[in-house]
Design a protein around this motif. Structure first.
Motif, mmCIF file in Angstrom:
data_model
loop_
_atom_site.group_PDB
_atom_site.id
_atom_site.type_symbol
_atom_site.label_atom_id
_atom_site.label_comp_id
_atom_site.label_asym_id
_atom_site.label_seq_id
_atom_site.Cartn_x
_atom_site.Cartn_y
_atom_site.Cartn_z
ATOM 1 N N VAL A 1 35.844 -81.865 -83.607
ATOM 2 C CA VAL A 1 37.267 -81.659 -83.308
ATOM 3 C C VAL A 1 37.701 -80.209 -83.588
ATOM 4 O O VAL A 1 38.535 -79.656 -82.882
ATOM 5 N N VAL A 2 37.104 -79.613 -84.618
ATOM 6 C CA VAL A 2 37.550 -78.284 -85.062
ATOM 7 C C VAL A 2 36.370 -77.316 -85.017
ATOM 8 O O VAL A 2 35.264 -77.684 -85.389
ATOM 9 N N LYS A 3 36.609 -76.091 -84.563
ATOM 10 C CA LYS A 3 35.560 -75.064 -84.634
ATOM 11 C C LYS A 3 35.478 -74.585 -86.074
ATOM 12 O O LYS A 3 36.459 -74.043 -86.604
ATOM 13 N N LEU A 4 34.323 -74.778 -86.701
ATOM 14 C CA LEU A 4 34.241 -74.503 -88.139
ATOM 15 C C LEU A 4 34.579 -73.060 -88.495
ATOM 16 O O LEU A 4 35.149 -72.794 -89.544
ATOM 17 N N ASN A 5 34.250 -72.119 -87.582
ATOM 18 C CA ASN A 5 34.527 -70.733 -87.943
ATOM 19 C C ASN A 5 35.976 -70.307 -87.687
ATOM 20 O O ASN A 5 36.318 -69.141 -87.804
ATOM 21 N N THR A 6 36.831 -71.304 -87.366
ATOM 22 C CA THR A 6 38.266 -70.992 -87.259
ATOM 23 C C THR A 6 39.037 -71.486 -88.485
ATOM 24 O O THR A 6 40.247 -71.305 -88.570
ATOM 25 N N ILE A 7 38.349 -72.142 -89.408
ATOM 26 C CA ILE A 7 39.039 -72.638 -90.605
ATOM 27 C C ILE A 7 38.368 -72.081 -91.854
ATOM 28 O O ILE A 7 37.184 -71.717 -91.825
ATOM 29 N N GLU A 8 39.149 -72.055 -92.931
ATOM 30 C CA GLU A 8 38.581 -71.651 -94.218
ATOM 31 C C GLU A 8 38.412 -72.922 -95.041
ATOM 32 O O GLU A 8 39.365 -73.421 -95.629
ATOM 33 N N PHE B 1 41.201 -77.591 -95.914
ATOM 34 C CA PHE B 1 41.533 -76.343 -95.210
ATOM 35 C C PHE B 1 42.994 -76.370 -94.791
ATOM 36 O O PHE B 1 43.588 -77.434 -94.665
ATOM 37 N N ARG B 2 43.517 -75.160 -94.623
ATOM 38 C CA ARG B 2 44.888 -75.040 -94.135
ATOM 39 C C ARG B 2 44.848 -74.812 -92.629
ATOM 40 O O ARG B 2 43.993 -74.091 -92.131
ATOM 41 N N VAL B 3 45.742 -75.435 -91.948
ATOM 42 C CA VAL B 3 45.819 -75.268 -90.492
ATOM 43 C C VAL B 3 46.229 -73.833 -90.192
ATOM 44 O O VAL B 3 47.123 -73.304 -90.842
#
Ligand SMILES: C[S@@+](CC[C@H](N)C(=O)[O-])C[C@H]1O[C@@H](n2cnc3c(N)ncnc32)[C@H](O)[C@@H]1O
Length: 167
Positions: A145-152, A165-167
């Motif tokens: 669902v989420v690209k891992l390198n777009t979240i911390e 993680f924070r959105v």
């Protein structure tokens, strides 16, 4: 109940803040044979009592400020169905914090797909079993669902299974 307590203590007059709990109250009803562990079964967590939790909510309501306004809701059933239905019925819904702890693939994936679009920047997603090899389903869902390198993605120093993680 923990989050109801924290909210009642830290933001007692946040009458518009709801704590919404989703559970089958019948345990692991949707196990994916490919993505979830082989050594779990449908009986696990099937003894979670909705009535007991409802009683705790009512007991806390007795001492909570502005208690005529409900702050805590329980939604029973498979979250893959109840979450999309809930969102459809609640056009006002904005999600500040999403805590995912079903342990399993399908439910985590649908919860992320359903609630992430309703989370503003800065909102918090908590995963109870992220990057945890005993329960890979949650992480597979996150990666889909989420690209891992777009979240911390962060860990807590005292618990190596939880991540957030924070959105
Ligand atoms: C590890 S327990 C966590 C329960 C709770 N967060 C706690 O800490 O007490 C996992 C919970 O996810 C629920 N669950 C599993 N699959 C589900 C699904 N598809 N829809 C809703 N709840 C589900 C189970 O019934 C179980 O209560």
């Amino acid at each position: 109940m923990l989050y109801m307590h924290l909210s009642a203590i830290l933001e007692p007059y946040a009458i518009n803040r709801s704590i919404i709990g989703f559970d089958t109250f019948a345990g692991f009803t949707q196990i994916d044979p490919q993505r979830d562990p082989k050594d779990i079964n449908h009986q696990m967590f099937s003894d979670t009592q909705k009535s007991l939790i409802s009683e705790m909510i009512e007991a806390n309501n007795l001492v909570r400020p502005v208690n005529r306004i409900p702050r805590c809701e329980l939604v029973e059933g498979d979250i893959a169905k109840t979450a999309p239905d809930f969102v459809k019925a609640r056009p006002d819904l904005v999600v500040a914090m999403l805590i995912l702890d079903t342990d399993l693939y399908e439910s985590t994936k649908v919860a992320l797909q359903t609630f992430l679009p309703l989370m503003p920047k800065g909102a918090l997603v908590v995963l109870d079993e992220v990057a945890y090899k005993n329960f890979p389903g949650e992480t597979i869902a996150l990666k889909e669902v989420v690209k891992l390198n777009t979240i911390e993605l962060k860990r807590l120093p005292f618990d190596s299974c939880v991540g957030y993680f924070r959105v």
